[in-house]
Design a protein around this motif. Structure first.
Motif: not given
Length: 387
Positions: A314-320, A322-325, A380-384
């Motif tokens: 779920a966290t990986a999906f959220e990161c992707q 956020m990147e698209t947004e 932020r990406r590294k911490k997530k």
């Protein structure tokens, strides 16, 4: 069972009665007595019981309140009676009234002397405590009625109280004087029924009063002789302690002979010798042992691992997402409007500045802001990912 405790202290009297002491009664129903009683709440039963006790002990004038006066209008004795219900098996009011009047008869207050305006309270070592002046002993007797008064029952139990139609409580002393009477429940009683209950109450009160006087005399006699009294008298078996067996004699004669006979009759043990297994030099194993389950996971651990994998996905999906947004927002923004991204790790803040900046400084600010936004996003990406 009801535990009664009496205490006293010097307090100013009431303005309406400056020469009389103060009596205070309190009954507590704790979950220790029955699981249905909740702590910190006053059910209707508790309010009703407190009112009956006050009417039985205070309004009957069984205690001489004028003898509790030390200095008129300034200092009087306040007698406090605390009743704690230990075990509820029905008919609380009868047990509470008996425990209360016995505690008041057994109580001794400190002796006091007044010299001018000075009041001296003596300890029990200096002077013997003074008992309260009790005029009579009012005792409550409860009657339960069933089938609209057809059947009458004295001293109902807890189960009988649940199914009874009505309850009649009569407080009386040994002189056949009715101190208080109360009827509860939706039942109409006839005159003959009340008279019959009063006659039964007179007989019961006479028996209970005689038992109380004998118990008080035995207690006073035991204190003078220096014997056991109070809780010390109740410590023997079958009084306070439960599930305790009596002591039994054990015959220790001919123990060795009996042991030898038992050993000779017993079957000899089977001779089994385990062969040691040598894994390496200096180590050995005796017996087969148990299978090693060190690497196996229990069901709860497997569920936790599955939950952690789902959370990571779920966290990986959220990161992707956020990147698209972020890419879409950067494309939609105009070239003339700079983007200021805060360094906070919680959420992104986009500030639009409508004011036009000078042409010379515009490329510098854009480059700086892009670098800061990239650094913040990478953090932020590294911490997530670590989380």
């Amino acid at each position: 069972r009801v535990l009664a405790q009496v205490s006293c202290e010097l307090v100013p009297p009431k303005l309406s009665r400056p020469t009389e002491g103060v009596l205070f009664f309190n009954l507590e129903l704790s979950p220790m007595a029955a699981p249905g009683f909740e702590p910190g709440r006053q059910p209707e039963l508790l309010v009703q019981l407190n009112r009956i006790i006050e009417r039985c002990l205070r309004n009957s004038k069984c205690v001489d309140t004028e003898s509790l006066c030390v200095v008129a209008g300034e200092k009087v004795w306040q007698i406090r009676l605390d009743l704690h219900l230990l075990n509820h098996d029905g008919n609380i009011i009868d047990a509470a009234s008996i425990a209360g009047i016995v505690a008041l008869c057994h109580f001794r207050r400190p002796d006091v002397s007044v010299q001018g305006e000075e009041v001296t309270v003596y300890t029990p070592e200096e002077r013997d405590p003074v008992p309260l002046s009790i005029h009579h002993m009012p005792i409550c007797v409860s009657f339960a009625f069933f089938q609209q008064g057809t059947y009458l029952l004295v001293d109902p139990s807890e189960r009988e109280e649940r199914v009874m139609d009505g309850l009649l409580v009569i407080a009386m002393n040994k002189h056949h004087e009715i101190c208080t009477i109360q009827s509860s429940g939706g039942i109409m009683l006839v005159k003959d029924q009340v008279l019959r209950c009063s006659k039964i109450t007179a007989v019961k009160v006479a028996e209970i009063t005689e038992l109380i006087q004998k118990a008080l005399e035995n207690d006073q006699k035991g204190r003078k002789e220096g014997g056991k009294f109070g809780f010390a008298e109740s410590i023997p078996n079958q009084k306070i302690t439960a599930f305790k067996m009596e002591s039994a004699a054990v015959d220790t004669n001919n123990v060795e002979e009996q042991a030898e006979e038992i050993i000779t009759k017993a079957e000899p043990p089977s001779e089994v010798f385990a062969k040691p297994i040598l894994h390496t030099v200096g180590t050995a194993q005796i017996g087969e042992g148990i299978e090693n389950s060190w690497g196996d996971l229990e069901e709860s651990e497997r569920e936790e691992a599955a939950e952690e994998e789902g959370e990571s996905e779920a966290t990986a999906f959220e990161c992707q997402k956020m990147e698209t947004e972020d890419t879409s927002t950067t494309r939609e923004t105009k070239k003339d409007e700079p983007i200021v991204v805060s360094d906070s790790e919680e959420e992104e803040v986009v500030i639009l500045e409508p004011q036009e900046l000078p042409k010379k400084t515009r490329p510098q600010t854009n480059s700086k802001q892009e670098t800061t936004s990239k650094k913040a996003f990478n953090k932020r990406r590294k911490k997530k990912r670590a989380a």
